[in-house]
Design a protein around this motif. Structure first.
Motif, short mmCIF file in Angstrom:
data_model
loop_
_atom_site.label_atom_id
_atom_site.label_comp_id
_atom_site.label_asym_id
_atom_site.label_seq_id
_atom_site.Cartn_x
_atom_site.Cartn_y
_atom_site.Cartn_z
N MET A 1 0.82 -1.20 0.00
CA MET A 1 0.00 0.00 0.00
C MET A 1 0.86 1.25 0.00
SD MET A 1 -3.05 0.97 2.59
CE MET A 1 -3.48 2.68 2.87
N SER A 2 2.06 1.12 0.57
CA SER A 2 2.84 2.34 0.69
C SER A 2 3.46 2.74 -0.65
CB SER A 2 3.92 2.17 1.74
OG SER A 2 4.74 1.07 1.39
N ALA A 3 3.81 1.79 -1.44
CA ALA A 3 4.44 2.14 -2.71
C ALA A 3 3.50 1.83 -3.86
CB ALA A 3 5.73 1.34 -2.89
N PRO A 4 3.40 2.72 -4.82
CA PRO A 4 2.50 2.45 -5.94
C PRO A 4 3.03 1.29 -6.77
CG PRO A 4 3.79 4.44 -6.32
CD PRO A 4 4.14 3.96 -4.96
N CYS A 5 2.12 0.44 -7.23
CA CYS A 5 2.58 -0.73 -7.95
C CYS A 5 2.52 -0.50 -9.44
CB CYS A 5 1.73 -1.95 -7.56
SG CYS A 5 -0.01 -1.67 -7.72
N GLU A 6 2.28 0.71 -9.86
CA GLU A 6 2.24 0.99 -11.28
C GLU A 6 2.51 2.48 -11.45
OE1 GLU A 6 -1.81 -0.27 -11.04
OE2 GLU A 6 -2.45 1.61 -11.89
N ASP B 1 1.27 5.22 -11.74
CA ASP B 1 -0.07 5.77 -11.65
C ASP B 1 0.02 7.25 -11.27
OD1 ASP B 1 -3.03 4.43 -10.05
OD2 ASP B 1 -2.76 5.94 -11.58
N ARG B 2 -1.06 7.99 -11.45
CA ARG B 2 -1.07 9.38 -11.03
C ARG B 2 -1.17 9.43 -9.51
NH1 ARG B 2 -3.54 14.16 -10.22
NH2 ARG B 2 -5.04 13.05 -8.93
N ARG C 1 -4.66 10.25 3.17
CA ARG C 1 -5.55 9.35 2.44
C ARG C 1 -6.96 9.45 2.98
NH1 ARG C 1 -1.44 5.52 1.63
NH2 ARG C 1 -0.73 5.82 -0.51
N ARG C 2 -7.04 9.36 4.32
CA ARG C 2 -8.37 9.39 4.93
C ARG C 2 -9.08 10.70 4.62
NH1 ARG C 2 -7.10 6.94 10.74
NH2 ARG C 2 -6.85 4.78 10.12
N VAL D 1 -10.56 10.63 1.14
CA VAL D 1 -11.75 9.78 1.06
C VAL D 1 -12.92 10.43 1.81
CG1 VAL D 1 -12.70 7.56 1.70
CG2 VAL D 1 -10.41 7.70 0.75
#
Lengths: 246, 639
Positions: free
Chosen positions: B1-6, B8-9, B373-374, B377
């Motif tokens: 979750m901490s590092a983007p896996c693609e 991405d924006r 993040r929270r 959302v």
């Protein structure tokens, strides 16, 4: 936090096309004493579902079992005939296969229009990033969408719809059209959306897909929930996927 | 979750503060820099600050995009940058999250005014306003409004929430994220310095030379003692402190080292025996400096402020805590520690352990990311809880965007370019004008501009109503698949035809310029009439659009009625040609709908009776609209 709560929701779908609803007919009905002959079909029958952040719900069932109708109820397209629907969070519905795209417009214009529809200001950088996600040829950007194959169209629409985090993502028969490679990429993106506290509800006939993506599968039949199955067998596979992500 | 896996924006965060590197140096600033740098793989950081230095307005520093708004200098520790609030307001929409580093009243102005509500706000509460306390009555209401609007308030220590009056009101929003420091920067420092005997023991203190840091207390405590004092840092108080050192005759033992590089600071830490944080007011919320000293393995002496200070290094474990502003007690604590190497060693070990476990950069970074993040959302949820996604304006905005793209797509693949519609209108005016000219005795040419304008208006009304009858079917996919409100598409018809009407209006405008003098006063008087005309058209299209979608046989009926109305109303022919008082003329609403803006243009008089008639019609249509909107909830069943 995102949340969906359906409490004994039913939907009677009025059949306008099939029966005569005209004034003439109504007058005649009233004259012969056949008042209130409303022809409806019960599309959703007393369904209660609860989902909160992190849920990935798969809807499974034969044609006409109410999967799409249920998604549209959650999206607020249809008003429920009875029952309570509580939705917390921004809903991003991607239902029919064209999902609001204008096939006459070129891809870029569709992307920016769809972004505007979801309340975002399209900038060239954002559109570039969306296009990069589709992995389609750069030249395709200037081509009207009607020239795209359905799989290519899905790529564009999926990339656009998931470019920004939404709280509740509703998908209908989506990933089944795209090829495997893109489906894998899309699955990763869905998992990431869910990790940002989103709910995904996905309707599909493809049980394998549902098992890979969802953590609960709801079986529908004739507008009723037949069974709710938590997905456990694939949980290891999903954990693996998340590991790759992290 | 901490590092983007693609690739991405990543969501972007706008950091809002007074100053940024390298304009100034300080604890709060290093925290802000750490936040920007620490979360930059998960959140793209942009910084909007003030500056009176001649630096580039825009630059990139370590992957952080920094924009500086010009300031004329500082008044009451606040930059005078009149354009800052405007700039901030304009920037907000381009980011996913706004992080306000409080206190910063200039930014509070924007948030308190309710601007920038489209994006979530997180407040980093660095300190209360202490130095200019008399300003509170002015600034506190602003800060309260800002905090009310914030999704979360990040504080460095629980003590701040309990001890700050303003924060207790928002205790449920406060999230404690202790600062973290990069331990590796201070690693390798020996727990206890080796060399002794030659030089007297060394006491170290770090911080900007400002009043609240209490360095004057430390200097006073050194009087009549034998330890040395090094103070690292620069600031306004320097002349005052130098004077104090001289007056006490401490020039040989107390030194102001000024700003040091990281390497030099490390060396100073290594040479020191005790670290002192003598701060005297609650403006010191945490004491980053003492944390750095702890990481370097130094025992700490701090003050019992109502903030996080005595909690970061705890009395009796990692620190000795003394009363703020008491040089005698401070001197006592220093000499006690210096006299007890064994106790110093124990405290140093405890200090290093606490810095490692409770205040690591990883904890800090993850804590900040979680809050961000929270907030993003949670903000989305609050927004969608409002009716119809972002209020009433949202459908209007979407309809406008759709209409605009409709217009642009009229241009593509057209032979004659943008104005092919206008040419069509010109031909219509020419043909109808010559025909009508035969009926009328008056000069044909002088009637042409009004004829063109009337035709433009009629084309607008006609097209809006006709479009509305099919709009919902045409946009079925957006209604059923993207859950947009059907009203959007009826609005879209109106907007689109307005845009087309503006194209068409070039014909009457040109004719007016060529053939007749334009009466400016009359034109102004005609404007309210035109607005009423458009309002009536929209209301009519809403009602008929809903009806025609529900009952399919209405569309041909509406089409033929429109043709009939065109012929039976004074659009092509002017009312003067027939008996104006005739029954059909007087009761035809279209007569009045056209008269309310045509009469001011020709005679300069606003026809009161017609205006009244139109207002009544509009009221009736408005009621019908309310009913139609209620039924449009079921529109998805009809298409």
């Amino acid at each position: 936090m995102a949340r969906i709560r359906l409490n004994q929701v039913s939907l009677d779908y009025p059949l306008y096309g099939a029966y005569d609803f005209s004034i003439k007919r109504r007058m005649l009905d009233r004259l012969v004493g056949d008042a209130d002959g409303t022809r409806t079909i019960r599309a959703i029958d007393n369904i209660s579902i609860e989902a909160s952040s992190g849920a990935r719900i798969g809807l499974f069932g034969p044609n006409g079992s109410g999967k799409s109708t249920l998604l549209r109820l959650v999206a607020g397209v249809y008003p429920a005939t009875s029952g309570r629907i509580e939705i917390e969070g921004e809903v991003m519905p991607l239902l029919g296969l064209s999902a609001g795209a204008n096939l006459d417009f070129i891809a870029d214009d569709n992307i920016s229009l769809l972004l505007r529809i979801s309340g975002r200001r399209p900038t060239p950088e954002i559109i570039d990033e969306i296009w990069a996600f589709t992995e389609l040829d750069e030249r395709m950007r200037r081509i009207p969408l009607r020239m795209f194959s359905s799989g290519m169209l899905m790529r564009v629409l999926f990339a656009t719809a998931t470019a920004f985090p939404a709280d509740i993502l509703l998908l209908d028969e989506w990933l089944s059209v795209v090829d495997e490679q893109f489906a894998a990429k899309a699955e990763q993106r869905l998992l990431k959306l869910v990790s940002a506290a989103a709910i995904v509800v996905l309707a599909s006939h493809d049980q394998g897909l549902l098992h890979r993506i969802c953590n609960a599968i709801v079986r529908l039949e004739r507008g009723r929930v037949v069974a709710t199955v938590p997905v456990t067998s694939s949980s290891t596979a999903r954990a693996h996927l998340q590991e790759i992500c992290a | 979750m901490s590092a983007p896996c693609e690739p991405d924006r990543v969501p972007s965060v706008l950091h809002v503060f007074k100053v940024y590197y390298p304009d100034l140096y300080g604890g709060t600033l290093s925290v802000i820099r750490d936040i920007c740098a620490g979360v930059k793989h998960a959140f793209a950081a942009s910084v909007l600050v003030c500056s009176n230095a001649a630096r580039p307005r825009q630059e990139h520093l370590d992957g952080v995009s920094v924009e500086r708004v010009h300031s004329f200098g500082d008044v009451l520790s606040l930059p005078v940058a009149p354009t800052y609030p405007v700039r901030l307001w304009r920037r907000i929409a381009a980011h996913d999250l706004v992080a306000l580093h409080a206190p910063f009243p200039l930014a509070d102005l924007v948030f308190a005014a309710g601007l920038g509500g489209s994006r979530p706000l997180v407040v980093h509460w660095h300190a209360d306003i202490v130095s200019h306390a008399w300003l509170r009555w002015l600034i506190e209401p602003l800060m309260r409004r800002t905090l009310r609007r914030a999704e979360a308030i990040i504080v460095s220590d629980q003590a701040l929430v309990a001890r700050t009056a303003l924060l207790t009101e928002f205790a449920d929003k406060c999230v404690v994220v202790p600062f973290g420091i990069d331990l590796s920067k201070f690693a390798g420092a020996p727990a206890v310095p080796a060399q002794h005997g030659a030089a007297p023991p060394l006491v170290l203190a770090c911080g900007r030379l400002v009043r609240y840091k209490g360095f004057d207390v430390l200097i006073r405590s050194a009087a009549d003692q034998d330890f040395r004092v090094w103070i690292v840092g620069e600031g306004r108080e320097r002349p005052h402190l130098e004077q104090l050192i001289d007056s006490l005759g401490l020039g040989d033992r107390v030194r102001l080292l000024g700003s040091l590089s990281d390497e030099e600071l490390r060396h100073a830490m290594r040479s020191a025996d005790v670290f002192v944080l003598p701060s005297v007011t609650a403006a010191e919320t945490f004491g980053i400096a003492q944390l750095e000293a702890m990481a370097a393995g130094l025992p700490v002496i701090n003050t019992s402020l109502p903030t996080g200070v005595p909690h970061v290094a705890r009395d009796g474990i990692e620190a000795i805590t003394v009363e703020p502003g008491d040089p005698v007690q401070l001197a006592g604590a220093i000499t006690t520690l210096l006299a007890d190497p064994e106790r110093r060693r124990r405290m140093a070990t405890a200090a290093r352990a606490r810095a490692e476990t409770a205040y690591s950069t990883d904890n800090f970074r993850q804590g900040i990311e979680r809050v961000y993040r929270r907030a993003i959302v949670a903000h989305g949820i609050v927004n969608s809880a409002r009716p119809q996604r972002g209020g009433l304006l949202e459908p209007v905005r979407i309809a406008a965007a759709l209409a605009w793209s409709d217009m642009r797509h009229r241009y593509v693949r057209s032979l004659l370019g943008p104005f092919w519609m206008s040419i069509q209108m010109a031909i219509m005016v020419a043909v109808l004008g010559s025909v009508v000219g035969h009926f009328s005795s008056a000069g044909m040419l002088s009637h042409l501009p009004m004829l063109a304008l009337s035709l433009t208006a009629w084309t607008f009304l006609n097209s809006v109503v006709l479009d509305a009858t099919t709009a919902l079917q045409v946009s079925a996919s957006l209604i059923k698949d993207r859950a947009l409100s059907p009203i959007v598409f009826l609005l879209q018809c109106c907007f689109r035809q307005l845009l087309f009407a503006l194209h068409n209006a070039s014909v009457p405008l040109l004719l007016w310029l060529l053939l007749a003098p334009m009466d400016v006063a009359g034109t102004l008087k005609a404007m309210p009439g035109l607005v009423l005309f458009v309002a009536c058209t929209f209301a009519l299209s809403l009602v008929l659009g809903a009806l025609a979608t529900r009952f399919r046989d209405l569309k041909p009926i509406i089409e033929s009625s429109l043709t009939l109305a065109f012929l039976a109303s004074p659009i092509v022919w002017s009312p003067e040609m027939v008996d104006r008082g005739s029954f059909i003329m007087r009761f035809n609403p279209l007569t009045h709908l056209f008269a309310i803006w045509r009469d001011p243009l020709t005679t300069g008089q606003v026809p009161a009776a017609s205006v009244l008639y139109v207002v009544v019609v509009l009221a009736v249509l408005g009621l019908a609209c309310v009913a139609a909107i209620g039924h449009l909830r079921k529109a998805a069943f009809w298409i």
